[in-house]
Design a protein around this motif. Structure first.
Motif, mmCIF file in Angstrom:
data_model
loop_
_atom_site.group_PDB
_atom_site.id
_atom_site.type_symbol
_atom_site.label_atom_id
_atom_site.label_comp_id
_atom_site.label_asym_id
_atom_site.label_seq_id
_atom_site.Cartn_x
_atom_site.Cartn_y
_atom_site.Cartn_z
ATOM 1 N N ARG A 231 0.459 -1.935 -15.731
ATOM 2 C CA ARG A 231 -0.894 -1.791 -14.817
ATOM 3 C C ARG A 231 -0.925 -1.861 -13.280
ATOM 4 N NH1 ARG A 231 -2.287 -5.198 -20.890
ATOM 5 N NH2 ARG A 231 -2.988 -3.063 -21.408
ATOM 6 N N GLY A 232 -2.130 -1.873 -12.578
ATOM 7 C CA GLY A 232 -1.866 -2.376 -11.289
ATOM 8 C C GLY A 232 -1.678 -1.122 -10.903
ATOM 9 N N HIS A 233 -1.508 -0.133 -10.865
ATOM 10 C CA HIS A 233 -0.542 0.696 -10.179
ATOM 11 C C HIS A 233 -1.944 1.962 -9.922
ATOM 12 C CE1 HIS A 233 2.652 -1.655 -9.755
ATOM 13 N NE2 HIS A 233 2.817 -1.541 -10.747
ATOM 14 N N GLY A 234 -3.167 2.081 -10.518
ATOM 15 C CA GLY A 234 -3.830 3.216 -10.228
ATOM 16 C C GLY A 234 -3.974 4.053 -11.265
ATOM 17 N N HIS A 235 -3.015 3.742 -12.789
ATOM 18 C CA HIS A 235 -2.590 4.812 -13.873
ATOM 19 C C HIS A 235 -3.855 5.227 -14.090
ATOM 20 C CE1 HIS A 235 0.976 5.134 -12.051
ATOM 21 N NE2 HIS A 235 1.225 3.833 -12.371
ATOM 22 N N GLY A 236 -5.513 3.802 -14.521
ATOM 23 C CA GLY A 236 -6.557 3.907 -14.728
ATOM 24 C C GLY A 236 -7.429 5.195 -14.602
#
Length: 290
Positions: A231-236
């Motif tokens: 999380r927190g890496h723009g994967h969403g």
């Protein structure tokens, strides 16, 4: 048109495929967020049993469909031409409110219905109140969708384990399994659906399932999640952009999703992927003391 001299009957469908077909016909661009064939498609991970589905019919025509999303939440919608049918709304309210009718149990329960359904007024008169706010979001798919910027793979049998692992990591307490995926994929709704997985190198980092309701109709994202370790890496954002692109390829006119308004991170993720938030909606809730 229905014969309004005939009684309204509540029951369970013979099979889930029948319900999927009815719900597809009711989806329309610009309509309020409502129960989607993809919701039933996602429920199909529990198998082909129909016990969680309720239908209200008159003269042999299905007028409304409800899906028990757990024991205390009924999600429902109705045919567009009967949203303001008082006879139907009154009957549904009675069936939902009275536990001995077998639709919802006694105690605290909730109903999710589209804004504009007359049922809401009848439930309010019976003492139901507004629940927590949810935010529907929509992305128009008229124009091509940008590249998500990461490797995206469509899930087939060889990638089910990775798709399941991402989901179980993303949602605490999830019981999703490879067997459940196979049951879901065997349903008729999945013929117009895709599961996607995003990768960072060799790591599966995010996943989504998208459900088309047919060409020219809104398609649904349900569910979308990011592995807790990534999380927190723009994967969403990336997997959501890929979901929109997949729905456009399936002919959907728009991509829709709904998330609790309190989940500000999810709302921000969808907005970053080009989804526009719509007016908040609320379930109707009956407290244990009502």
């Amino acid at each position: 048109m229905c014969d309004r001299g005939m009684a309204i009957v509540v029951g369970t469908p013979d099979d889930l495929d029948q319900v999927v077909g009815v719900l597809r016909e009711w989806q329309a661009e610009g309509a309020p967020m409502q129960l989607h064939p993809g919701d039933v498609g996602w429920y199909r991970r529990f198998g082909a049993r129909t016990g969680a589905v309720r239908t209200w019919s008159r003269g042999g025509r299905v007028l409304a469909v409800g899906l028990l999303d757990g024991p205390t939440l009924l999600r429902l919608t109705a045919a567009p031409d009967v949203w303001q049918d008082d006879e139907l709304a009154r009957r549904m309210s009675e069936d939902i409110t009275e536990p001995d009718r077998g639709v919802l149990p006694a105690g605290e329960v909730a109903v999710e219905s589209p804004v504009g359904l007359l049922l809401e007024d009848h439930l309010s008169e019976a003492g139901w109140t507004a629940g927590e706010p949810w935010t529907p979001l929509r992305r128009d798919l008229t124009d091509p969708v940008e590249d998500p910027g990461v490797r995206i793979e469509v899930v087939g049998p060889e990638r089910v384990a990775e798709r399941v692992a991402v989901h179980r990591s993303a949602f605490d307490g999830s019981t999703f399994s490879e067997e459940a995926w196979l049951l879901m994929a065997a349903g008729v709704a999945y013929a117009d659906a895709r599961c996607l997985v995003a990768y960072d190198g060799d790591d599966a980092v995010a996943a989504v399932t998208v459900w088309s309701a047919g060409p020219g109709r809104p398609g649904l994202l349900e569910p979308m999640g990011v592995h807790r370790d990534h999380r927190g890496h723009g994967h969403g954002k990336a997997i959501t952009v890929a979901a929109a692109a997949a729905l456009r390829e399936l002919g959907s006119s728009s991509a829709i999703v709904c998330t609790p308004s309190a989940n500000v991170g999810a709302v921000a993720t969808y907005r970053s992927a080009g989804f526009r938030p719509l007016t908040e909606v609320r379930d109707q809730v009956r407290s244990s003391s009502t």
